[in-house]
Design an enzyme around this catalytic site. Structure first.
Site, PDB file in Angstrom:
ATOM      1  N   ARG A  84       0.842  -1.208   0.000  1.00 44.28           N
ATOM      2  CA  ARG A  84       0.000   0.000   0.000  1.00 44.28           C
ATOM      3  C   ARG A  84       0.871   1.250   0.000  1.00 44.28           C
ATOM      4  O   ARG A  84       0.616   2.209  -0.730  1.00 44.28           O
ATOM      5  CB  ARG A  84      -0.898   0.004   1.241  1.00 44.28           C
ATOM      6  CG  ARG A  84      -1.961  -1.072   1.202  1.00 44.28           C
ATOM      7  CD  ARG A  84      -2.788  -1.075   2.489  1.00 44.28           C
ATOM      8  NE  ARG A  84      -3.723  -2.177   2.468  1.00 44.28           N
ATOM      9  CZ  ARG A  84      -3.860  -3.077   3.448  1.00 44.28           C
ATOM     10  NH1 ARG A  84      -3.148  -2.985   4.552  1.00 44.28           N
ATOM     11  NH2 ARG A  84      -4.724  -4.051   3.324  1.00 44.28           N
ATOM     12  N   ASP A 108      -6.280  -6.954  -6.139  1.00 48.01           N
ATOM     13  CA  ASP A 108      -5.876  -7.791  -4.991  1.00 48.01           C
ATOM     14  C   ASP A 108      -6.992  -8.802  -4.715  1.00 48.01           C
ATOM     15  O   ASP A 108      -7.713  -8.690  -3.733  1.00 48.01           O
ATOM     16  CB  ASP A 108      -5.631  -6.865  -3.786  1.00 48.01           C
ATOM     17  CG  ASP A 108      -5.206  -7.619  -2.538  1.00 48.01           C
ATOM     18  OD1 ASP A 108      -4.694  -8.749  -2.663  1.00 48.01           O
ATOM     19  OD2 ASP A 108      -5.388  -7.068  -1.435  1.00 48.01           O
ATOM     20  N   CYS A 164      -2.982 -14.147  -3.351  1.00 49.83           N
ATOM     21  CA  CYS A 164      -2.809 -14.667  -1.987  1.00 49.83           C
ATOM     22  C   CYS A 164      -3.060 -16.171  -1.954  1.00 49.83           C
ATOM     23  O   CYS A 164      -3.403 -16.734  -0.924  1.00 49.83           O
ATOM     24  CB  CYS A 164      -3.720 -13.921  -1.011  1.00 49.83           C
ATOM     25  SG  CYS A 164      -5.468 -14.061  -1.420  1.00 49.83           S
TER      26      CYS A 164
HETATM   27  N1  SAH Z   1      -7.259  -5.126  -1.183  1.00 44.97           N
HETATM   28  C1  SAH Z   1      -7.900  -5.367   0.085  1.00 44.97           C
HETATM   29  C2  SAH Z   1      -8.108  -6.826   0.397  1.00 44.97           C
HETATM   30  C3  SAH Z   1      -8.872  -7.588  -0.648  1.00 44.97           C
HETATM   31  S1  SAH Z   1      -9.612  -9.046  -0.060  1.00 44.97           S
HETATM   32  C4  SAH Z   1      -7.134  -4.645   1.186  1.00 44.97           C
HETATM   33  O1  SAH Z   1      -6.115  -4.017   0.915  1.00 44.97           O
HETATM   34  O2  SAH Z   1      -7.564  -4.710   2.338  1.00 44.97           O
HETATM   35  C5  SAH Z   1     -10.536  -9.549  -1.432  1.00 44.97           C
HETATM   36  C6  SAH Z   1     -11.793  -8.751  -1.689  1.00 44.97           C
HETATM   37  O3  SAH Z   1     -12.352  -9.230  -2.912  1.00 44.97           O
HETATM   38  C7  SAH Z   1     -12.900  -8.879  -0.665  1.00 44.97           C
HETATM   39  O4  SAH Z   1     -13.239  -7.606  -0.179  1.00 44.97           O
HETATM   40  C8  SAH Z   1     -14.106  -9.457  -1.443  1.00 44.97           C
HETATM   41  O5  SAH Z   1     -15.347  -8.872  -1.079  1.00 44.97           O
HETATM   42  C9  SAH Z   1     -13.754  -9.087  -2.845  1.00 44.97           C
HETATM   43  N2  SAH Z   1     -14.313  -9.922  -3.921  1.00 44.97           N
HETATM   44  C10 SAH Z   1     -14.335 -11.265  -3.988  1.00 44.97           C
HETATM   45  N3  SAH Z   1     -14.820 -11.663  -5.188  1.00 44.97           N
HETATM   46  C11 SAH Z   1     -15.110 -10.544  -5.883  1.00 44.97           C
HETATM   47  C12 SAH Z   1     -15.607 -10.284  -7.194  1.00 44.97           C
HETATM   48  N4  SAH Z   1     -15.901 -11.285  -8.029  1.00 44.97           N
HETATM   49  N5  SAH Z   1     -15.741  -9.001  -7.603  1.00 44.97           N
HETATM   50  C13 SAH Z   1     -15.448  -7.990  -6.757  1.00 44.97           C
HETATM   51  N6  SAH Z   1     -14.941  -8.171  -5.525  1.00 44.97           N
HETATM   52  C14 SAH Z   1     -14.774  -9.425  -5.090  1.00 44.97           C
END
Ligand code: SAH
Length: 389
Positions: free
Chosen positions: A208, A293, A333
């Protein structure tokens, strides 16, 4: 000591120092099968040689996870207290503020246990039958080492099923689950009970900060934003416009609230990332910085091929909406995709998007996620940042 022993006929991995011993490496006789899942055992060779103290689950593929390379080590309050103190000393030497992953399983000599610290609030994730049996002792040690106000047990990871454990979320001490997280000089909001995993992803802290370093005056797409960890920091760093894209309405609501409390604005878009990227592409919209992510696309070894394809497609679509001269970061991840394979898929995606790219940074989780050197699987987070022509 009345402790039972598990015999390793070959024990190659244990001899090579791995903290995991698989079920096909041990002598799984009737006596072994009768041991209660999660019991602490000694691990010995056929010749009686000591391989260590660990916990055993006859039902799990990873049958033994070792606490120590010595036999007859007492797994008690003193043991947990010593390991927690060691983990705390490492974080104290890295961070000024008490916000970090305090325990990262095998990396901290505590297999099956993850603890995130938010000042005087702790979220504890237990992933194995062996660690589940130690929860009471662990909580006593946490009292000795940290005296937390709140301890939240987030024992709802799907992988618990493999260990024969049920899923539950419970407050072991204290009340309240909406808390502040301090990271990179920013105060975010996290919901530890309703949120995902432990409620906050500390693993991306350094990534970040790196991305925010480019954000001044730029437009930023934070795809899979969750509660805005990347986007809000980019906005604070002077980004012209930040879009947080996620499928979770509660996560986006927290992102907006968190942004407001930092005196910045993010635009929350609730949509599926693949669909939204296709839409943006069709509309000819681009961003100077695009970061993605996603949740793990390769959840188990058998998902490798479809998961790898999904990363390739994501890289292609992300490149499609990255402006000329822009920056693109893609993270994975998934424990179950090796770094080289992930990088290959991203390279193919960029090729298919017809973009020339220079890989400017390969990174992982921050130092509060230590990796056991003989357990490369524990280095699960991979992030690649490219500068695009
Ligand atoms: N980048 C974030 C962590 C991401 S975790 C940080 O820095 O904190 C992964 C995220 O993907 C979750 O919030 C989940 O709601 C979202 N997600 C999962 N599948 C998805 C999809 N098909 N489209 C959009 N968001 C999705």
């Amino acid at each position: 000591m009345s402790r039972k022993s598990i015999i390793l006929p070959k024990g190659r991995r244990a001899r090579a120092g791995s903290p995991w011993i698989f079920s096909n490496e041990i002598r799984m006789d009737e006596a072994a099968k009768a041991i209660t899942p999660g019991s602490v055992v000694n691990v010995r060779g056929e010749d009686g040689r000591a391989f260590g103290t660990g916990y055993f689950n006859p039902k799990s593929l990873i049958a033994i996870r070792l606490f120590s390379d010595d036999c007859d080590v007492a797994i008690d309050r003193d043991f947990f207290t010593a390991r927690l103190k060691r983990a705390l000393a490492l974080r104290d030497s890295i961070y000024d503020r008490p916000f970090y992953r305090l325990v990262h399983a095998e990396g901290d000599g505590l297999p099956g246990l993850v603890i995130d610290r938010f000042d005087d609030t702790l979220t504890v994730q237990v992933g194995t039958a062996g660690m589940e049996r130690q929860i009471e002792t662990l909580i006593q040690s946490l009292e000795i080492v940290l005296k937390p106000k709140t301890i939240m047990l987030r024992n709802d990871a799907p992988s618990r099923g493999l260990e024969g454990l049920e899923s539950y979320v419970k407050t072991a001490k204290g009340t309240g689950h909406r808390i502040a997280v301090e990271e990179n000089g920013t105060r975010y909001i996290a919901d530890l009970a309703e949120g995902q995993k432990t409620g906050w992803y500390y693993d991306q802290r350094d990534n970040r900060a790196f991305i925010a370093g480019f954000a001044k005056g730029k437009t930023v797409l934070d795809a899979y934003s969750y509660t805005g960890g990347f986007g809000i920091l980019a906005a604070k760093a002077g980004a012209k416009e930040v879009v947080c894209l996620d499928s979770s309405a509660p996560a986006l609501a927290i992102a907006e609230e968190s942004a407001r409390s930092n005196g910045v604005t993010v635009q929350a878009v609730k949509a599926d990332v693949f669909e939204e990227l296709e839409r943006l592409k069709a509309a000819g919209e681009t961003f100077d910085i695009v970061l993605t992510d996603p949740p793990p696309f390769v959840k188990s070894k058998k998902d490798l091929e479809p998961g790898a394809k999904a990363y390739r497609k994501l890289a292609r679509l992300a490149a499609d909406v990255t402006a000329p001269g822009g920056l693109m970061m893609i993270a994975s991840c998934s424990h179950n995709i090796p770094q080289e394979r992930f990088a290959q898929e991203c390279a193919q995606g960029l090729l298919r998007a017809g973009r020339r790219a220079a890989l400017i940074r390969q990174s992982g989780a921050g130092p509060d996620h230590p990796v056991h050197p003989l357990l490369p699987e524990s280095a699960y987070l991979k992030a690649l940042t490219y500068a695009l022509d």
